[in-house]
Design an enzyme around this catalytic site. Sequence first.
Site, short mmCIF file in Angstrom:
data_model
loop_
_atom_site.label_atom_id
_atom_site.label_comp_id
_atom_site.label_asym_id
_atom_site.label_seq_id
_atom_site.Cartn_x
_atom_site.Cartn_y
_atom_site.Cartn_z
N HIS A 159 0.89 -1.17 0.00
CA HIS A 159 0.00 0.00 0.00
C HIS A 159 0.92 1.22 0.00
O HIS A 159 2.03 1.16 0.56
CB HIS A 159 -0.84 0.12 1.27
N ASP A 181 2.36 1.94 3.37
CA ASP A 181 3.33 0.99 3.94
C ASP A 181 4.75 1.42 3.60
O ASP A 181 5.70 1.03 4.27
CB ASP A 181 3.19 -0.43 3.35
#
Length: 439
Positions: free
Chosen positions: A100, A103
Amino acid sequence: MSLLTDLPRIPYEGPQSKNPLAFKHYDANRLVMGKPMKDHLKFSLAWWHAMSATGLDMFGPGTADKTFGEAPGTMEHARAKVDQGFDFMQKLGIEYFCFHDVDLVPEGKSLEETNRRLDDITDYIKAKMQGTNIRCLWGTANLFSHPRYMNGAGSSNSVDVYCHAAAQLKKAIECTVKLGGTGYTFWGGREGYETLLNTDMKFEQENIAKLMRMAVDYARSIGFTGTFYIEPKPKEPMKHQYDFDAATAIGFLRQYGLDKDFKLNIEANHATLAGHTFQHDLRVAAMNDMLGSVDANQGDLLLGWDTDQFPADVYETTLAMYEILKSGGLKGGLNFDAKNRRPSYTMKDMAEGFILGMDAFALGLKKAAAIIEDGRVDGFVKERYASFDSDLGRKIRKDEATLGELAERAIKQGQAPLPGSGRQEYLEGVVNSVLFSGE
Ligand code: XUL
Ligand code: CO
């Protein structure tokens, strides 16, 4: 503090090995049905679990130290995660990763700042990828954690939130393309509702589809040739998620004309939350030519939530690989959307989690191939429908029969005979004998 770089390389030692840091079944280049295991099993590391999650839950903080010697929330930490993650993947022979946006870098105070950080880290990752076999399986945007997404992103009641989601989506697609990602995933995050008393479901679903259409158009315009995925999930965090299961997601994609650009990313634990088996949702996707990729994990049937455990259940991985082999293989991969249990907090535990999952799928692959080669299960299924090989059966299959004709035949034949035993117990015995008759 422990580091992934302290771990040794993980060798294949075979089924008799008792070395916890060795593969017992995953032998990357071993041929199964004429193809190396690593091409059947394109394992992927999920940046959110492996490199970021510490095991925190609503009853207490994390137990695993994922600082890697740097202060969380800094770009130094973001880069340390890349160094550690790539070293770990190389030691295990994992050739793909998924991420993501959030992240990869800590969110900045503005979208511009976050985007600059994403530019920096993707430069860093791209350089790191050089000279390795490591590729990006898929990217995605986290459109569910920040409070602004409390009512969803594409399904939000607020056009301002919808635009913010679009901005994050656009950047995450750009990052995915820059890293050569083979896919881009939409997991419905908070796309769903808590109560219909405040929800216009049709309006929300149309808006999600519109955002997906804009995403496809934009991605294609900047050269993305990969596949978009919807990852179905029935509940959690929302009480009711719109992408409930494979069948629901396929219906949605067809309704809005998105089915040419999208396939499904089937997650084992999501399928079981929907009241299905993992095998069921794989079959539904495959028979509709919509099976794209897999989030490999398992739930706990005694718990009602998404526990994201490393796959251990060989019966389940066998039946999953059976579906995957029979569908012609995955174009996507097997992404370990999986995390260690909170008390397994060391870096060695993480390696053991991946080894467990990779071995469970490797064993599942070998056993699924053995079931297919054995032929009794497939042979039985074929035989079960053999009455449709008759002239009338063929006419039905070719849409050439009429209801009147069928009724006439039924009247002529009198009572229809019983349709033949399903022999479930026999078939379960066949599977057991293939599973447990030695290597
Ligand atoms: C949540 C989940 C996500 C997606 C990516 O249940 O599975 O991690 O895989 O957003
Ligand atoms: Co997932």
